[in-house]
Design a protein around this motif. Sequence first.
Motif, PDB file in Angstrom:
ATOM      1  N   ASN A 234     123.330 100.291  34.671  1.00  0.00           N
ATOM      2  CA  ASN A 234     123.645  98.854  34.654  1.00  0.00           C
ATOM      3  C   ASN A 234     123.143  98.151  33.397  1.00  0.00           C
ATOM      4  OD1 ASN A 234     124.907  98.843  37.223  1.00  0.00           O
ATOM      5  ND2 ASN A 234     122.912  98.820  38.222  1.00  0.00           N
ATOM      6  N   ASP A 235     122.000  98.579  32.873  1.00  0.00           N
ATOM      7  CA  ASP A 235     121.359  97.854  31.769  1.00  0.00           C
ATOM      8  C   ASP A 235     121.089  98.809  30.608  1.00  0.00           C
ATOM      9  OD1 ASP A 235     119.971  96.198  30.096  1.00  0.00           O
ATOM     10  OD2 ASP A 235     118.498  95.541  31.579  1.00  0.00           O
ATOM     11  N   TYR A 236     121.812  98.614  29.522  1.00  0.00           N
ATOM     12  CA  TYR A 236     121.647  99.488  28.347  1.00  0.00           C
ATOM     13  C   TYR A 236     120.243  99.382  27.753  1.00  0.00           C
ATOM     14  CZ  TYR A 236     122.129 101.246  23.596  1.00  0.00           C
ATOM     15  OH  TYR A 236     121.933 101.925  22.425  1.00  0.00           O
ATOM     16  N   ASP A 237     119.603  98.227  27.884  1.00  0.00           N
ATOM     17  CA  ASP A 237     118.270  98.039  27.308  1.00  0.00           C
ATOM     18  C   ASP A 237     117.243  98.993  27.921  1.00  0.00           C
ATOM     19  OD1 ASP A 237     119.204  96.045  25.662  1.00  0.00           O
ATOM     20  OD2 ASP A 237     118.729  94.434  27.070  1.00  0.00           O
ATOM     21  N   HIS A 238     117.533  99.523  29.115  1.00  0.00           N
ATOM     22  CA  HIS A 238     116.615 100.456  29.780  1.00  0.00           C
ATOM     23  C   HIS A 238     117.126 101.894  29.690  1.00  0.00           C
ATOM     24  CE1 HIS A 238     115.403  96.773  32.394  1.00  0.00           C
ATOM     25  NE2 HIS A 238     114.700  96.823  31.273  1.00  0.00           N
ATOM     26  N   LEU A 239     117.935 102.175  28.673  1.00  0.00           N
ATOM     27  CA  LEU A 239     118.575 103.491  28.569  1.00  0.00           C
ATOM     28  C   LEU A 239     117.565 104.631  28.533  1.00  0.00           C
ATOM     29  CD1 LEU A 239     121.063 105.285  28.144  1.00  0.00           C
ATOM     30  CD2 LEU A 239     120.882 104.833  25.692  1.00  0.00           C
ATOM     31  N   GLN A 240     116.582 104.541  27.661  1.00  0.00           N
ATOM     32  CA  GLN A 240     115.634 105.639  27.530  1.00  0.00           C
ATOM     33  C   GLN A 240     114.821 105.835  28.799  1.00  0.00           C
ATOM     34  OE1 GLN A 240     115.695 107.634  24.706  1.00  0.00           O
ATOM     35  NE2 GLN A 240     114.550 108.938  26.117  1.00  0.00           N
ATOM     36  N   GLN A 241     114.416 104.729  29.412  1.00  0.00           N
ATOM     37  CA  GLN A 241     113.649 104.810  30.656  1.00  0.00           C
ATOM     38  C   GLN A 241     114.478 105.466  31.758  1.00  0.00           C
ATOM     39  OE1 GLN A 241     112.452 100.975  32.199  1.00  0.00           O
ATOM     40  NE2 GLN A 241     112.138 101.812  34.236  1.00  0.00           N
ATOM     41  N   LYS A 242     115.738 105.035  31.904  1.00  0.00           N
ATOM     42  CA  LYS A 242     116.594 105.597  32.950  1.00  0.00           C
ATOM     43  C   LYS A 242     116.947 107.050  32.646  1.00  0.00           C
ATOM     44  CE  LYS A 242     116.505 101.972  35.381  1.00  0.00           C
ATOM     45  NZ  LYS A 242     115.718 101.989  36.640  1.00  0.00           N
ATOM     46  N   GLY A 243     117.093 107.376  31.365  1.00  0.00           N
ATOM     47  CA  GLY A 243     117.351 108.760  30.997  1.00  0.00           C
ATOM     48  C   GLY A 243     116.213 109.678  31.423  1.00  0.00           C
ATOM     49  N   ASP A 244     114.984 109.215  31.229  1.00  0.00           N
ATOM     50  CA  ASP A 244     113.811 109.995  31.641  1.00  0.00           C
ATOM     51  C   ASP A 244     113.746 110.127  33.165  1.00  0.00           C
ATOM     52  OD1 ASP A 244     113.115 110.219  28.993  1.00  0.00           O
ATOM     53  OD2 ASP A 244     111.681 108.557  29.039  1.00  0.00           O
ATOM     54  N   GLU A 245     114.068 109.042  33.871  1.00  0.00           N
ATOM     55  CA  GLU A 245     114.046 109.075  35.335  1.00  0.00           C
ATOM     56  C   GLU A 245     115.112 110.031  35.875  1.00  0.00           C
ATOM     57  OE1 GLU A 245     114.104 105.296  37.299  1.00  0.00           O
ATOM     58  OE2 GLU A 245     112.801 104.382  35.811  1.00  0.00           O
ATOM     59  N   ILE A 246     116.283 109.995  35.262  1.00  0.00           N
ATOM     60  CA  ILE A 246     117.364 110.893  35.694  1.00  0.00           C
ATOM     61  C   ILE A 246     116.949 112.346  35.482  1.00  0.00           C
ATOM     62  CG2 ILE A 246     119.719 111.653  35.145  1.00  0.00           C
ATOM     63  CD1 ILE A 246     120.342 108.676  34.522  1.00  0.00           C
ATOM     64  N   PHE A 247     116.336 112.628  34.346  1.00  0.00           N
ATOM     65  CA  PHE A 247     115.900 113.994  34.050  1.00  0.00           C
ATOM     66  C   PHE A 247     114.910 114.503  35.102  1.00  0.00           C
ATOM     67  CE2 PHE A 247     112.930 116.944  31.953  1.00  0.00           C
ATOM     68  CZ  PHE A 247     113.820 117.948  31.598  1.00  0.00           C
ATOM     69  N   LYS A 248     114.031 113.621  35.563  1.00  0.00           N
ATOM     70  CA  LYS A 248     113.023 114.021  36.551  1.00  0.00           C
ATOM     71  C   LYS A 248     113.626 114.238  37.937  1.00  0.00           C
ATOM     72  CE  LYS A 248     109.307 111.561  34.162  1.00  0.00           C
ATOM     73  NZ  LYS A 248     108.370 110.400  34.220  1.00  0.00           N
ATOM     74  N   ASN A 249     114.839 113.730  38.152  1.00  0.00           N
ATOM     75  CA  ASN A 249     115.444 113.806  39.478  1.00  0.00           C
ATOM     76  C   ASN A 249     116.647 114.749  39.534  1.00  0.00           C
ATOM     77  OD1 ASN A 249     114.278 111.568  41.499  1.00  0.00           O
ATOM     78  ND2 ASN A 249     114.177 110.781  39.408  1.00  0.00           N
ATOM     79  N   ILE A 250     116.736 115.682  38.598  1.00  0.00           N
ATOM     80  CA  ILE A 250     117.790 116.698  38.639  1.00  0.00           C
ATOM     81  C   ILE A 250     117.146 118.082  38.666  1.00  0.00           C
ATOM     82  CG2 ILE A 250     119.485 115.240  37.435  1.00  0.00           C
ATOM     83  CD1 ILE A 250     118.893 116.791  34.883  1.00  0.00           C
ATOM     84  N   PRO A 251     117.869 119.118  39.094  1.00  0.00           N
ATOM     85  CA  PRO A 251     117.295 120.477  39.123  1.00  0.00           C
ATOM     86  C   PRO A 251     116.864 120.950  37.739  1.00  0.00           C
ATOM     87  CG  PRO A 251     119.320 120.368  40.408  1.00  0.00           C
ATOM     88  CD  PRO A 251     119.217 119.067  39.680  1.00  0.00           C
ATOM     89  N   SER A 252     115.939 121.879  37.705  1.00  0.00           N
ATOM     90  CA  SER A 252     115.381 122.367  36.439  1.00  0.00           C
ATOM     91  C   SER A 252     116.398 123.142  35.611  1.00  0.00           C
ATOM     92  CB  SER A 252     114.172 123.256  36.721  1.00  0.00           C
ATOM     93  OG  SER A 252     114.537 124.358  37.549  1.00  0.00           O
ATOM     94  N   VAL A 253     117.506 123.584  36.219  1.00  0.00           N
ATOM     95  CA  VAL A 253     118.525 124.330  35.463  1.00  0.00           C
ATOM     96  C   VAL A 253     119.466 123.385  34.722  1.00  0.00           C
ATOM     97  CG1 VAL A 253     118.478 126.324  37.006  1.00  0.00           C
ATOM     98  CG2 VAL A 253     120.023 124.424  37.504  1.00  0.00           C
ATOM     99  N   LEU A 254     119.284 122.081  34.897  1.00  0.00           N
ATOM    100  CA  LEU A 254     120.121 121.085  34.225  1.00  0.00           C
ATOM    101  C   LEU A 254     119.273 120.292  33.240  1.00  0.00           C
ATOM    102  CD1 LEU A 254     122.147 119.706  37.287  1.00  0.00           C
ATOM    103  CD2 LEU A 254     122.768 121.579  35.746  1.00  0.00           C
ATOM    104  N   GLU A 255     119.947 119.717  32.268  1.00  0.00           N
ATOM    105  CA  GLU A 255     119.270 118.880  31.285  1.00  0.00           C
ATOM    106  C   GLU A 255     120.063 117.605  31.049  1.00  0.00           C
ATOM    107  OE1 GLU A 255     119.004 120.416  27.338  1.00  0.00           O
ATOM    108  OE2 GLU A 255     120.983 121.350  27.404  1.00  0.00           O
ATOM    109  N   THR A 256     119.420 116.591  30.500  1.00  0.00           N
ATOM    110  CA  THR A 256     120.072 115.308  30.231  1.00  0.00           C
ATOM    111  C   THR A 256     120.074 115.013  28.736  1.00  0.00           C
ATOM    112  OG1 THR A 256     118.007 114.062  30.461  1.00  0.00           O
ATOM    113  CG2 THR A 256     119.355 114.366  32.452  1.00  0.00           C
TER     114      THR A 256
END
Length: 411
Positions: A234-256
Motif C-alpha cells: 500500500n505504501d511505497y515509502d515503507h518498501l524496504q521495511q515491508k520487503g524485509d517483513e515479507i522475506f521473514k514470512n516466506i519459506p527458506s527455499v524462497l527469496e525476495t
Amino acid sequence: MNYEFFIAKRIIGSKAYKSSISAPIIKIGIAAITIGVVVMMIAIATGIGLQQKIRDKVVAFNGHVTVTKYDSNKSQESISSISKKQEFYPEFNSVEGVSHIQAVISKFGVIRTETDFEGVYLKGVGADYNWTYFEEFLLEGRLPDYSNKRNEDVLMSQYLANRLKFKLNDRFQMVFRKDDPEKLPNIITYRIVGIYNSGFQDFDANYLIGDIRHLQRINRWKPDEIGHFEIFINDYDHLQQKGDEIFKNIPSVLETETITEKYASVFDWIKIFDTNIYGIIGIMILVAGINMITALLVLILERTQMIGILKALGSNNWSIRKLFLYNATYLIFLGLLWGNIIGLGLLLAQKYLKLFPLDPSVYYVTEAPVYISVGYVVALNVGTLLLCLLMLLVPSYIITKISPVKAIRFE
C-alpha cells in the motif's frame, strides 16, 4: 506604534516613491521573487512527478516485491518452478500493508512474421493478475481475460506493434525453444486484443502479456507451478521495511527482491532529482534574497532623511527597522502572489494539455509529469517568505548606524 504603519503605507503608496530611483530596483526584487517561485514550483512538481511516474511504471511490470526460488538464476526468464500452494498465497495476511499478490511466469520467445522477427519475453499471467496500471496505459482494444478458458489473447505494446507493423486483432506466431535442441520448438498463434503504451521503452520493447497456462504447458509444469510471485504494497515509502517483513514470512527455499534492488540503476538515477530540486531551491532563494537586500538598501539610502527625522522624534532603531521590514514583506508577498499564479498556471497547463513532451528512451515517459500538492506549495511560500525576511534583517541593521543629525542634513 500606529505612526509606523501609517508611514509605511505612505511610503508604499506615494507617487514620489513610485517615481523614485528605487522603483526599478523594487520591481526587479519583486520579479526575482516571482521568477524564483515559478522555477522552484516547476522543479518540485516535475521532479516529484517524474519520480512517481517512473516508479509506478516499474511497479506495473514487476510489483513492489518479487518472490522467487532461491537459486543462481538471475535472468528474466523463469527457469525453476515454485508451487502456488504457499501459506502467503493468495492472501499475504502475515504482513500488514500487502495489497495484492499474483503468480507469474516469464519465458523468452521469438515473434515470427513473413518479413521480420523479434525476440521478446512473454509474461504469462492468470486470473489473479492486477490490471489496474494497464488500464491507464491502454490505447486500443481491451485487456485480456484469463479467468475462464485458456486462450491466445495477448496485450502488446505500441512500440512492438509499430516495429512489426501489427494492428489490433492481428494474429502472429511466437516460437518457444525447448530444452532439447534436437526437438522441434513450440509454436503458438496469438491474437492481439489490446495495444498499450507505458512510455517505459525498456519494458515496452521486451514484454508481451499472455495466458500463464500456455507457458505451464510448454514448460511441462503442473497447474499449480509458477515462476515467481509479484507482491504489491500500500505504501511505497515503507518498501524496504515491508520487503524485509515479507522475506521473514516466506519459506527458506524462497527469496525476495524489491524493485529498488532489481532496478537499482533506475532508482539511483531518479534519486538524483532530489539533489537537483534542493539545489534549484537554494539558488532561487539566494538570488531572490540578494535582490530584496539590494532593494532594501536602496530604499534605506533613499529614506535616510526620514530615518533621521523619526529618530529625532524619539523612535528607536527596532521600530524603524520594522517599518522597512513591513515594506519588504509587502513586496515579498507581491512576488509570491504572482509567482503562484504563473507557476500553478503553467503546471496545470502541462498537466491537462501536455505541452512539453519528453523522449521516452531517455526519461521513460512521453511527457513531463506534474505533481501538485497543497502541502509543498504552502511550504514553499512560507519557507521563501521566512528565509527572505531573515536575510533582510542584516541590511536593516544599517539603520542603527544612522545619526539623526547627519541624516537630516543628508542630500
